[in-house]
Design a protein around this motif. Structure first.
Motif, PDB file in Angstrom:
ATOM      1  N   SER A 100     -10.674   0.798  -5.120  1.00 46.01           N
ATOM      2  CA  SER A 100      -9.892  -0.258  -4.471  1.00 46.01           C
ATOM      3  C   SER A 100     -10.590  -0.851  -3.255  1.00 46.01           C
ATOM      4  O   SER A 100     -10.115  -1.839  -2.698  1.00 46.01           O
ATOM      5  CB  SER A 100      -8.530   0.300  -4.041  1.00 46.01           C
ATOM      6  OG  SER A 100      -8.675   1.206  -2.947  1.00 46.01           O
ATOM      7  N   SER A 114       0.843  -1.196   0.000  1.00 44.80           N
ATOM      8  CA  SER A 114       0.000   0.000   0.000  1.00 44.80           C
ATOM      9  C   SER A 114       0.877   1.244   0.000  1.00 44.80           C
ATOM     10  O   SER A 114       1.120   1.865   1.042  1.00 44.80           O
ATOM     11  CB  SER A 114      -0.918   0.013   1.225  1.00 44.80           C
ATOM     12  OG  SER A 114      -1.853  -1.030   1.163  1.00 44.80           O
ATOM     13  N   THR A 126      -3.098  -1.055  -4.939  1.00 42.23           N
ATOM     14  CA  THR A 126      -3.138  -1.453  -3.534  1.00 42.23           C
ATOM     15  C   THR A 126      -3.304  -2.961  -3.498  1.00 42.23           C
ATOM     16  O   THR A 126      -3.789  -3.565  -4.456  1.00 42.23           O
ATOM     17  CB  THR A 126      -4.295  -0.772  -2.766  1.00 42.23           C
ATOM     18  OG1 THR A 126      -4.206  -1.086  -1.374  1.00 42.23           O
ATOM     19  CG2 THR A 126      -5.649  -1.236  -3.285  1.00 42.23           C
ATOM     20  N   TRP A 155      -9.118   1.503   6.128  1.00 45.26           N
ATOM     21  CA  TRP A 155      -8.903   2.373   4.970  1.00 45.26           C
ATOM     22  C   TRP A 155      -9.296   3.796   5.294  1.00 45.26           C
ATOM     23  O   TRP A 155     -10.051   4.061   6.234  1.00 45.26           O
ATOM     24  CB  TRP A 155      -9.684   1.862   3.745  1.00 45.26           C
ATOM     25  CG  TRP A 155     -11.116   1.490   3.996  1.00 45.26           C
ATOM     26  CD1 TRP A 155     -11.629   0.239   4.128  1.00 45.26           C
ATOM     27  CD2 TRP A 155     -12.229   2.387   4.164  1.00 45.26           C
ATOM     28  NE1 TRP A 155     -12.978   0.275   4.350  1.00 45.26           N
ATOM     29  CE2 TRP A 155     -13.372   1.578   4.376  1.00 45.26           C
ATOM     30  CE3 TRP A 155     -12.378   3.773   4.157  1.00 45.26           C
ATOM     31  CZ2 TRP A 155     -14.642   2.130   4.587  1.00 45.26           C
ATOM     32  CZ3 TRP A 155     -13.650   4.320   4.363  1.00 45.26           C
ATOM     33  CH2 TRP A 155     -14.753   3.501   4.571  1.00 45.26           C
ATOM     34  N   HIS A 205      -7.045   5.780   0.115  1.00 42.42           N
ATOM     35  CA  HIS A 205      -7.395   4.761  -0.867  1.00 42.42           C
ATOM     36  C   HIS A 205      -8.371   5.328  -1.892  1.00 42.42           C
ATOM     37  O   HIS A 205      -9.325   6.021  -1.524  1.00 42.42           O
ATOM     38  CB  HIS A 205      -8.056   3.554  -0.182  1.00 42.42           C
ATOM     39  CG  HIS A 205      -7.120   2.718   0.622  1.00 42.42           C
ATOM     40  ND1 HIS A 205      -6.549   3.163   1.804  1.00 42.42           N
ATOM     41  CD2 HIS A 205      -6.650   1.464   0.425  1.00 42.42           C
ATOM     42  CE1 HIS A 205      -5.779   2.204   2.293  1.00 42.42           C
ATOM     43  NE2 HIS A 205      -5.822   1.163   1.475  1.00 42.42           N
TER      44      HIS A 205
END
Length: 605
Positions: A165, A18, A85, A173, A161
């Motif tokens: 994704s 990530s 990711t 997230w 993010h």
């Protein structure tokens, strides 16, 4: 060819699953192997990302569908990954790569690139370096930005993010989104109790949208915090598969935010989300009629009307309206009603250039049943004239080469009730018996399906309410206001008067069986022969005997119905819902001709 791939690309990805920003991603070129759609989807694809030695399961979100369907991105092609990711796969040790941004290096190669894999080479051993980097980054953030505002700290310490994704299996997230639509705070009452709920639509920098819902404590906590047009950092929410019947944005998932969610306004940060389209062909609009899902349309403008003034019943104000007719390469046309500023500004611009056959792309249109199928703009609708899109160029080329000289019919001509001159054609298309609907419980599972039926009404259900009090402006349900009058949640105002609108359930029969149908106001008035207000007056003033006689008169008469079939969930059980969309009395002459044609087809076969 091996030099075209990035050596150890899969290891590089897994070592940094990530990345904090796309700027820190090194050159990563992989080969797309075994590209295929996910299940029956036509917009989501999976593939194996190969660096010649190792492979990694990967997924392409919906916005890559255009590149794949156009042939730009193909199996065995090379792509350069610009942002990504990695998510954990439930119940499996592996991770899945989600490519959120990439560029195509080579559309397709003849074969898969393979290299010898040396057994003594370890897979991935970069953890010590990763830990040092993370510690260093944390120290830098702590030292330089310790006194930053909460939203700024959230942005700097956590990866943001992209919406494409996200999936239900991620637990941690943060997203950065603009609030592009905000619903009203509504009250509800069901078997589990009472509460409040409201919805918002969120859009990120890439133009991806998602709907978020908040209930009870969360609804009360965040309703005033969310302001239209502002940018927010959001975390600690959950995702689930969206109910296609009720979703308002093109996303396979919907978000739920409870009272523990973190929502911070991004002070001083602004961005204009990229407009993304999910175009629907004009000849496919029938399944969206009267649904909640909005559609995006691209077409060639064929006609533009002058501006009309429509008077509102609520306050006697006038609002501008303009109708435009557009066509696409399905050889169908549809009328789109533009309202307010879109009618006066964009509409006037289209009127001045209609002779050049401009292409328009319109996002977020409501699909109605006027004249069979019609489209109407909303306050959040977006109109682009001659957009720089592949679909626009393709459509313009089609129109110049063959579309201009082609005779095209309205998409609603097969669904609307035509004049007596042309006959009730729509009532004789897709004709089925009731048993063909009721014996197939999967009908309408993905989207509404439409049929025509010839039935008798055997019973009008009176053991439940046959009508509701409705706002005279928006036709939504009203409740008695404190003191006097009625409160409309949709219009957010008190009304002195309201009207009754039918919401009936009837049992119908044909030679093969029976079924329960839902009937709404316009069709119910034709069946009963009077308005709901008039039927209520008969019941109140003339007594139950006259009321029951009026209902009995409406039974055992033949009807032609155009119905939609959908799947509804009630008490965790899926049920088939059949709704009357239009109706007509039986024309015996036309019915006889239809039956003779049907017999002739059977004889030939």
């Amino acid at each position: 060819m091996e030099k075209s791939l990035t050596p150890g690309a899969v290891s590089l990805i897994l070592a940094n699953p990530s990345p904090d920003s796309s700027s820190e991603i090194p050159e990563i070129v992989v080969q797309v192997v075994d590209l295929k759609p996910i299940g029956s989807s036509t917009t989501r694809f999976t593939f194996m990302a190969s660096d010649g030695k190792l492979k990694l399961k990967a997924m392409l979100p919906t916005h890559f569908a255009t590149e794949i369907n156009s042939g730009n991105l193909q199996n065995l092609g090379l792509i350069r990954i610009l942002d990504y990711t990695c998510n954990a796969i439930p119940n499996q040790p592996e991770k899945a790569l989600i490519v959120t941004k990439c560029e195509i290096v080579t559309p397709s190669l003849e074969t898969e690139i393979k290299s010898e894999v040396k057994k003594e080479e370890p897979g991935i051993v970069l953890k010590p370096k990763q830990e040092v980097l993370l510690k260093s980054a944390a120290q830098i953030v702590n030292e330089q930005h310790g006194n930053a505002a909460p939203a700024a700290r959230l942005a700097m310490t956590r990866r943001v993010h992209p919406l494409v994704s996200l999936n239900p299996y991620q637990g941690n997230w943060t997203i950065k989104v603009r609030l592009t639509n905000k619903g009203n705070l509504r009250s509800y009452r069901n078997a589990r109790g009472e509460g409040h709920v409201f919805n918002v639509e969120l859009t990120d920098e890439d133009g991806t949208q998602i709907q978020a819902t908040m209930f009870n404590e969360a609804a009360n906590k965040f309703y005033t915090k969310f302001e239209l047009g502002k940018v927010y950092y959001i975390s600690k929410g959950s995702l689930r598969v969206a109910n296609k019947q009720f979703r308002t944005v093109p996303n396979d998932y919907e978000m739920t935010l409870n009272e523990n969610a973190i929502i911070e306004e991004a002070d001083g940060e602004t961005f204009v989300p990229e407009t993304k389209f999910n175009f629907v062909k004009i000849d496919r609009l029938g399944s969206y009629v009267n649904g909640r899902e909005l559609v995006d349309i691209i077409g060639v403008v064929q006609n533009v009307s002058p501006t009309l003034s429509v008077r509102r019943k609520s306050n006697n104000d006038t609002i501008p309206k303009r109708d435009i007719t557009v066509a696409d390469d399905s050889n169908k046309t549809v009328t789109i009603s533009l309202w307010n500023d879109l009618a006066t500004n964009i509409g006037q611009e289209l009127l001045e250039m209609v002779d050049t056959a401009p292409v328009v792309a319109i996002k977020s249109l409501k699909v109605g049943e006027f004249q069979g199928v019609s489209l109407s703009s909303l306050s959040k609708s977006t109109v682009l004239i001659n957009p720089d899109l592949p679909e626009s160029k393709k459509l313009k080329s089609w129109y110049d080469s063959e579309g201009r000289g082609t005779s095209m019919a309205s998409v609603g001509s097969d669904m609307a009730l035509p004049s007596s001159k042309s006959g009730l054609r729509s009532m004789y298309s897709d004709r089925v018996f009731l048993s063909q609907i009721t014996s197939n419980p999967t009908l309408g599972q993905d989207k509404p399906v439409f049929f025509s039926i010839n039935v008798y009404i055997s019973l009008i259900r009176t053991d439940q309410t046959m009508w509701y009090r409705a706002c005279n402006t928006c036709n939504k349900k009203v409740t008695e206001a404190v003191g006097s009058g009625y409160w409309c949640e949709g219009c957010q105002k008190n009304c002195d008067q309201c009207s009754l609108r039918y919401i009936m359930v009837v049992k119908v029969s044909d030679p093969t069986g029976e079924a329960w149908l839902s009937v709404f106001n316009e069709q119910a008035e034709k069946i009963i022969g009077c308005t709901a207000d008039e039927l209520d007056r008969i019941k109140t003033d003339e007594g139950d005997e006259k009321y029951q006689f009026k209902l009995k008169e409406a039974t055992w008469a033949p009807h032609l119905f155009r119905v939609s079939v959908t799947q509804n969930e009630y008490m965790n059980e899926k049920r088939q819902r059949i709704t009357v969309r239009s109706q007509a009395s039986l024309d015996y002459s036309a019915e006889a001709r239809y039956l003779l044609e049907d017999i002739a087809k059977l004889s030939v076969s």
